[in-house]
Motif scaffolding. Structure first.
Motif, mmCIF file in Angstrom:
data_model
loop_
_atom_site.group_PDB
_atom_site.id
_atom_site.type_symbol
_atom_site.label_atom_id
_atom_site.label_comp_id
_atom_site.label_asym_id
_atom_site.label_seq_id
_atom_site.Cartn_x
_atom_site.Cartn_y
_atom_site.Cartn_z
ATOM 1 N N GLU A 30 0.819 -1.217 0.000
ATOM 2 C CA GLU A 30 0.000 0.000 0.000
ATOM 3 C C GLU A 30 0.848 1.260 0.000
ATOM 4 O O GLU A 30 0.524 2.236 -0.679
ATOM 5 N N GLU A 31 1.974 1.241 0.736
ATOM 6 C CA GLU A 31 2.830 2.424 0.781
ATOM 7 C C GLU A 31 3.384 2.762 -0.598
ATOM 8 O O GLU A 31 3.499 3.937 -0.962
ATOM 9 N N HIS A 34 0.579 4.278 -2.648
ATOM 10 C CA HIS A 34 0.425 5.679 -2.231
ATOM 11 C C HIS A 34 1.468 6.554 -2.918
ATOM 12 O O HIS A 34 1.167 7.660 -3.378
ATOM 13 N N ARG A 35 2.688 6.040 -2.985
ATOM 14 C CA ARG A 35 3.779 6.808 -3.600
ATOM 15 C C ARG A 35 3.497 7.034 -5.084
ATOM 16 O O ARG A 35 3.666 8.140 -5.595
ATOM 17 N N GLN A 37 0.557 6.984 -6.612
ATOM 18 C CA GLN A 37 -0.606 7.863 -6.776
ATOM 19 C C GLN A 37 -0.284 9.317 -6.446
ATOM 20 O O GLN A 37 -0.925 10.232 -6.972
ATOM 21 N N SER A 38 0.722 9.528 -5.618
ATOM 22 C CA SER A 38 1.078 10.907 -5.254
ATOM 23 C C SER A 38 1.674 11.669 -6.439
ATOM 24 O O SER A 38 1.685 12.899 -6.450
ATOM 25 N N ALA A 45 -5.329 9.695 -10.437
ATOM 26 C CA ALA A 45 -5.256 8.862 -9.241
ATOM 27 C C ALA A 45 -6.578 8.142 -9.006
ATOM 28 O O ALA A 45 -6.606 6.968 -8.616
ATOM 29 N N TRP A 55 -5.652 -1.097 -5.174
ATOM 30 C CA TRP A 55 -5.421 0.289 -5.580
ATOM 31 C C TRP A 55 -6.590 1.167 -5.145
ATOM 32 O O TRP A 55 -6.406 2.342 -4.808
ATOM 33 N N ALA A 58 -6.136 1.671 -1.415
ATOM 34 C CA ALA A 58 -5.019 2.596 -1.174
ATOM 35 C C ALA A 58 -5.446 4.034 -1.436
ATOM 36 O O ALA A 58 -5.056 4.950 -0.706
ATOM 37 N N TRP A 59 -6.246 4.243 -2.481
ATOM 38 C CA TRP A 59 -6.711 5.597 -2.796
ATOM 39 C C TRP A 59 -7.602 6.143 -1.690
ATOM 40 O O TRP A 59 -7.587 7.334 -1.393
ATOM 41 N N ARG A 62 -5.111 7.283 1.122
ATOM 42 C CA ARG A 62 -3.886 7.979 0.703
ATOM 43 C C ARG A 62 -3.584 9.142 1.648
ATOM 44 O O ARG A 62 -4.495 9.833 2.110
ATOM 45 N N ASP A 64 -2.066 11.882 0.849
ATOM 46 C CA ASP A 64 -1.981 13.142 0.113
ATOM 47 C C ASP A 64 -3.352 13.454 -0.490
ATOM 48 O O ASP A 64 -3.773 12.791 -1.447
#
Length: 455
Positions: A30-31, A34-35, A37-38, A45, A55, A58-59, A62, A64
């Motif tokens: 997940e991390e 996140h990276r 998608q950032s 995203a 995904w 994770a969204w 997130r 961010d």
């Protein structure tokens, strides 16, 4: 984000098949998702959530958050509900966020903006990017107190808002702020004394069309405690564009007081600030960029022993009395001058400036406006060695019959290795003939003609 490639919004992303050669996209931690998608904008995203369930999850978690009402242009009424529900979900799940971007350029709802920003601060946001539409013609969004009191805030970028410092009465708790970007912002108080001097960890400041409101009209004087605070600053980059002329931060006698300052950028467009007697003396400055479009630098003195690049862009030739540096490494000068009436004194000032900067690698750009000078050819210089220029670029709208004379006078003031000419606005000027004539004149005077190149 600028150092990474963004995924193109029209790029079709296909699922990654699980094989012995790699990890399936649904198994990515997940991390890492996140990276990834950032680096995407909000729409892309959101579209990435269609790939796999992981995904999508994770969204939803997130760190961010990016809220822009422009993404809801066809259904504006849905933006407030979406933003509020998202923030409530983060509160219910006790999720933390790191960066928070809020742009409301279609909806003028200051209450909603305040509510969202306050929640973001409570959820741990350390980097804020804010742009809120005015209510009516004049009522600008006022930055919430929760932002000013945030001791964990590391970055703030705000556009078109009011920062109410209560003219020095309100304490600012930005002890960990490292980057500050204010554009078209009004502060109720002195920008330097009441705000910047209270940010001891700040490293980068960008100010664009920002102005201060004061009770007494003029800037307040630095107190000993404020001056001592500045000496403790870690400020490395200061960029100022179209500031209010009365601001303390605009005074050039303040910049050397920041002991770690490496980059200084000043854009003095449409400003009547007095640049006579400009003094920049700094042991730390490495990059200086001055855009002096309507301003004159006269009687300037620079003492910058560690300079790496000095750049001036303007209409008037900068007049410097001194430019001192003890830098042992190679450094550059970039002088870009526009002028509409070339005179003897203009060429004299050019030679003086280039000689002063001769320890550096010099690039010179001359933009000829519609000159009313039909014939120049003022002479063969002053008898002193002609300063060397690495690159000479000629732009603008020269008069056909005076261009050859202009080149002759210009080459009495500098000795370039490469001459670049933009032919798009040269009209009926015969560049080939002008270059041939100049080359023959240089050879007759035992000078090596430069290489000519059309842009």
């Amino acid at each position: 984000m600028a150092n990474h490639e963004r995924i193109h919004p029209n790029l079709e992303v296909s699922p990654v098949e699980n094989s012995t050669r790699g990890v399936a996209a649904d198994d990515i931690p997940e991390e890492m998702i996140h990276r990834i998608q950032s680096f995407m904008d909000a729409r892309l995203a959101a579209r990435s959530t269609l790939l796999f369930k992981s995904w999508h999850l994770a969204w939803l978690t997130r760190p961010d958050l990016d809220f822009r009402d422009e993404d809801f242009r066809s259904r504006l009424i849905e933006f407030p509900a979406f933003a509020i529900n998202t923030m409530q979900r983060y509160e219910d799940l006790e999720l933390w966020i790191y960066t928070f971007r809020l742009e409301m350029v279609n909806i003028a709802d200051h209450y909603l903006a305040t509510k969202l920003i306050t929640k973001a601060i409570k959820l741990g946001a350390t980097n804020l990017t804010l742009r809120i539409r005015r209510e009516g013609l004049y009522m600008m969004f006022s930055l919430p107190n929760e932002v000013l009191y945030s001791e964990t805030l590391a970055g703030l970028s705000a556009r078109e808002c009011v920062i109410n410092l209560q003219f020095g009465e309100k304490e600012v708790s930005w002890s960990n702020l490292k980057t500050l970007n204010l554009s078209y912002v009004v502060t109720h108080g002195d920008l330097l004394i009441d705000l910047i001097s209270k940010c001891p960890s700040i490293e980068e400041i960008t100010l664009d069309s920002t102005r201060s409101m004061r009770f007494l009209g003029g800037p307040r004087q630095l107190t000993p405690s404020c001056d001592s605070m500045i000496q403790l600053h870690k400020l490395k980059s200061l960029q100022m564009y179209r500031l209010d002329n009365s601001d303390n931060i605009y005074r050039h006698d303040l910049w050397p007081r920041f002991p770690w300052l490496k980059e200084l950028v000043i854009w003095a467009y449409n400003s009547d600030y007095d640049w006579n007697g400009l003094r920049i003396c700094s042991q730390s400055l490495e990059l200086i960029t001055l855009y002096m479009y309507d301003n004159k630098i006269t009687n300037g003195k620079f003492d910058v022993p560690n300079i790496r690049k000095f750049k001036v862009v303007g209409v008037h030739m900068p007049q410097l009395d001194e430019f001192k540096t003890s830098s042992g490494r190679e450094w550059e000068s970039d002088i870009q001058i526009e002028y509409d009436h070339i005179t003897v004194s203009w060429f004299s000032s050019l030679r003086k400036l280039l000689r002063m900067l001769s320890p550096s690698r010099i690039s010179l750009t001359v933009c000829m406006a519609y000159s009313n000078t039909a014939k120049l050819f003022f002479g063969a210089g002053d008898g002193l060695p002609i300063p060397v220029v690495e690159n000479l670029t000629i732009l603008g709208y020269p008069i056909m019959f005076s261009f050859s004379f202009f080149l002759s006078d210009l080459f009495c003031s500098c000795d370039p290795s490469l001459v670049i000419v933009d032919p798009r606005f040269m009209g009926e000027v015969n560049l080939a003939a002008a270059f041939q004539e100049l080359s023959e004149a240089l050879l007759a005077n035992s000078r090596i003609p430069p290489h000519f190149q059309l842009r």
